[in-house]
Scaffold this active site. Structure first.
Site, PDB file in Angstrom:
ATOM      1  N   TYR A  47      43.622  40.320  12.995  1.00  0.00           N
ATOM      2  CA  TYR A  47      42.474  40.380  13.938  1.00  0.00           C
ATOM      3  C   TYR A  47      41.437  39.276  13.202  1.00  0.00           C
ATOM      4  CZ  TYR A  47      43.475  44.969  15.883  1.00  0.00           C
ATOM      5  OH  TYR A  47      44.191  46.088  16.435  1.00  0.00           O
ATOM      6  N   CYS A  86      50.145  44.660  22.909  1.00  0.00           N
ATOM      7  CA  CYS A  86      50.284  43.725  24.396  1.00  0.00           C
ATOM      8  C   CYS A  86      51.595  42.894  24.155  1.00  0.00           C
ATOM      9  CB  CYS A  86      49.018  42.818  23.843  1.00  0.00           C
ATOM     10  SG  CYS A  86      48.948  41.498  24.952  1.00  0.00           S
TER      11      CYS A  86
END
Ligand code: FAD
Ligand code: NAG
Ligand code: NAG
Ligand code: NAG
Ligand code: NAG
Ligand code: NAG
Ligand code: NAG
Ligand code: NAG
Length: 523
Positions: free
Chosen positions: A466, A167
């Protein structure tokens, strides 16, 4: 009446003490400012007209963009290293909690949310990138985005790249300090496997480089999370070689198209394939023909080579997918980055410089590691569960290749040999509200619980980038080490102990702390 009055009084006095300490904190900042780099133009207090837009500009999870979310009493948008130094010195003097934000992509908002009064040291202005092709390296400041890094490399060379996330709006500061993986990890490892120097401001306000910080601290900030150790100002990265032509594809198979058999075969080969090939697998639920819910497997790939070579690798290793030449697109490496983040091929490359995310949602993420292929019977059960839950999906990122060669203690990131894939659990939604939030978060927890037999155990491993506060929260009090060990072992396995030792040495007072920071040793 009386209790209400008391509560009001307490609130009022809390507020005044908060603003009083904010006032003397600002004095301290101004006093530590160098005339050549005035700090005043970097200070945003809550009554500044731009405060809300500065705060919201880098909120990347709408779950933390609500009125109930505690807001910082001040945002310092550092324009120079000296502003970072002032923030650290003054925050300690006034015993204030500081949060460090670079790209704001933290899954749990840890860079801009806190349970106690706090301020944000915002790094987005410090984002210069210097690419030196001669040495095949670059200096990258923490506030740069991955898209900016990729674009500045592309400007200088069509045959260099860098192994980092998919991203483009993700920030260097959090991404690199927490590990950083992307679709070249089977060939080149993680971002942190390709970092050769760094600049950090430590708890004493000293600006250090690799040599002056020493190898321990330099080790820690390559995957152990920067925010436990100091403020990362910049990293020096080693560029990697990419071919002028790479190939990408995206192929989907529903259950009716034998998705289970193909996924099962993917599990046998994904971590053993030619390391130039990375095939991500996504399992989700769609409305099939006649509106019946069905499972869908999506295979997205990057191959560092042309389509002829790719087809021959696929024919040999993974014919079950039935990949055709017409499924493949040959393109440049920089365009492959756009493809992977869902821009159509042909989109101008400078879209990578945009700091506005393509989509913003409310979301929750969790992670797991798969060590052994899941049986066909297991896959059938997983599909059934996914269809029952409907709005949570699983992304499998294959390991193997270079990832299996790097020793588990080379950097704090420990998940190396012996992994088939990492799983990311994802639920996204588009409306605010507690019951909606609870509903979607609960979906991810239900699926995570269901997956227990299929994933790593003792510890059940997780990926630090994460961030998942379900794994445990640190209150940074007396039980800090015990609390930290709970999530620390999952994220860092045996490397946790070394991180704690380094933390205890470089920040014994635990100034650099957050909900999942590395604790100091109990004394
Ligand atoms: C849409 C999206 C896509 C993603 N894709 C990937 C991917 O492909 N691969 C992958 O590995 N991860 C991915 N991630 C996760 C991402 O790597 C982490 O969330 C990362 O920490 C984000 O970095 P940031 O600077 O944007 O975040 P921030 O929220 O600014 O920071 C994250 C953490 O790092 C700390 N920190 C930030 N800057 C500094 C600094 N300068 N010094 C010290 N500490 C600092 C913060 O305090 C916070 O604890 C993705 C996240 C999102 C939201
Ligand atoms: C300003 O800084 C100097 C030293 O840098 C210190 O002696 C002085 O007390 C500070 N003043 C305030 C108001 O903080
Ligand atoms: C808000 O703060 C910024 C940075 O300190 C400053 O430049 C600007 O003038 C302030 N705006 C208002 C309306 O106070
Ligand atoms: C965040 O919240 C503010 C205030 O409610 C709102 O104006 C803004 O649009 C929100 N941001 C996004 C991206 O939805
Ligand atoms: C699925 O597999 C069966 C049995 O192997 C085969 O007959 C059938 O053609 C396959 N279906 C598709 C859509 O590939
Ligand atoms: C399937 O269709 C229904 C009705 O249009 C919709 O509410 C639901 O969100 C869809 N489910 C998926 C997984 O797309
Ligand atoms: C990708 O390749 C296919 C098949 O060669 C082609 O039809 C398609 O136009 C290509 N897509 C783009 C965006 O170039
Ligand atoms: C949340 O509550 C609202 C109002 O009570 C209700 O309409 C909605 O269906 C609920 N949503 C979920 C996901 O529970």
């Amino acid at each position: 009446m009386l209790p209400l009055l008391l509560i009001l009084l307490v609130c009022l006095s809390l507020q005044t003490s908060e603003s009083a300490s904010s006032g003397s904190f600002i004095h301290c900042l101004l006093n530590h400012s160098q005339p050549s780099h005035p700090i005043s133009s970097a200070i945003y207090t809550t009554n500044n007209g731009s405060y809300s837009s500065v705060l919201q500009s880098y909120i990347r999870n709408l779950r933390f963009n609500t009125t109930e979310t505690r807001k910082p009493f001040l945002i310092l948008t550092a324009l120079h290293e000296s502003h970072i130094q002032a923030a650290i010195v003054c925050a300690q003097k006034h015993n204030l909690q500081m949060k460090i934000r670079s790209g704001g992509h933290d899954y749990e908002g840890v860079s801009y949310v806190a349970e106690v009064p706090f301020f944000i040291l915002d790094m987005f202005n410090l984002r210069s990138i210097h690419v030196d092709l001669k040495s095949e390296t670059a200096w990258v400041q923490a506030g740069a985005t991955l898209g900016e890094v990729y674009y500045r490399i592309f400007e200088k060379s069509k045959t260099h790249g860098f192994p980092a996330g998919v991203c483009p709006t993700v920030g260097v500061g959090g991404h690199f300090s927490g590990g950083g993986y992307g679709n070249m990890m089977r060939k080149y490892g993680l971002s942190v496997d390709n970092i050769i120097d760094a600049q950090i401001v430590d708890v004493h306000g000293r600006l250090l480089n690799r040599k002056s910080m020493g190898e321990d601290l330099f080790w820690a900030i390559r995957g152990g999370g920067g925010a436990s150790f100091g403020v990362v100002v910049s990293y020096q990265i080693k560029l990697v070689r990419v071919p002028e032509i790479v190939t990408v594809f995206k192929v989907t198979k529903t259950l009716e198209q034998n998705a289970t058999d193909i996924v099962y075969k993917w599990e046998q080969v994904a971590n053993k394939l030619d390391e130039n090939l990375f095939i991500r697998l996504i399992l989700d639920v769609v409305n099939g023909t006649n509106k019946v819910k069905t499972g869908r497997a999506t295979f997205i790939a990057l191959f560092l080579g042309d389509s002829e070579q790719l087809l021959s690798v696929m024919k040999k290793s993974f014919p079950e997918l039935g990949l055709q030449k017409s499924d493949c697109n040959e393109t440049s490496w920089v365009q492959s980055v756009l493809f992977w983040t869902n821009f159509p091929l042909g989109t101008p490359n400078d879209v990578l410089l945009s700091r506005i995310p393509q989509v913003l949602t409310y979301f929750k993420r969790k992670s797991d590691y798969v060590k052994e292929p899941i049986s066909k019977a297991g896959l059938e059960l997983i599909w059934k569960k996914l269809i029952e839950l409907e709005y949570v999906l699983l992304t499998f990122n294959p390991y193997g290749g270079r990832m299996g060669e790097i020793p588990a203690e080379a950097v704090p990131f420990p998940h190396r040999a012996g992994n088939l894939a990492k799983i990311q659990y994802a639920a996204n939604w588009n409306v605010a509200g507690k019951n909606v939030t609870d509903y979607y978060i609960d979906l991810t927890r239900k699926l995570y619980k269901f997956m227990t037999p299929f994933v790593s155990k003792n510890p059940r491993e997780a990926f630090f980038n994460y961030k998942d506060l379900d794994l445990g929260i640190n209150h940074n009090g007396k039980a800090s080490y015990k609390e930290g060990r709970v999530y620390g072992i999952k994220y860092f396995k045996a490397n946790f102990d070394r991180l704690v030792k380094i933390k205890t040495k470089v920040d014994p007072g635990n100034f650099f702390r957050n909900e999942q920071s590395i604790p100091t040793l109990p004394n």
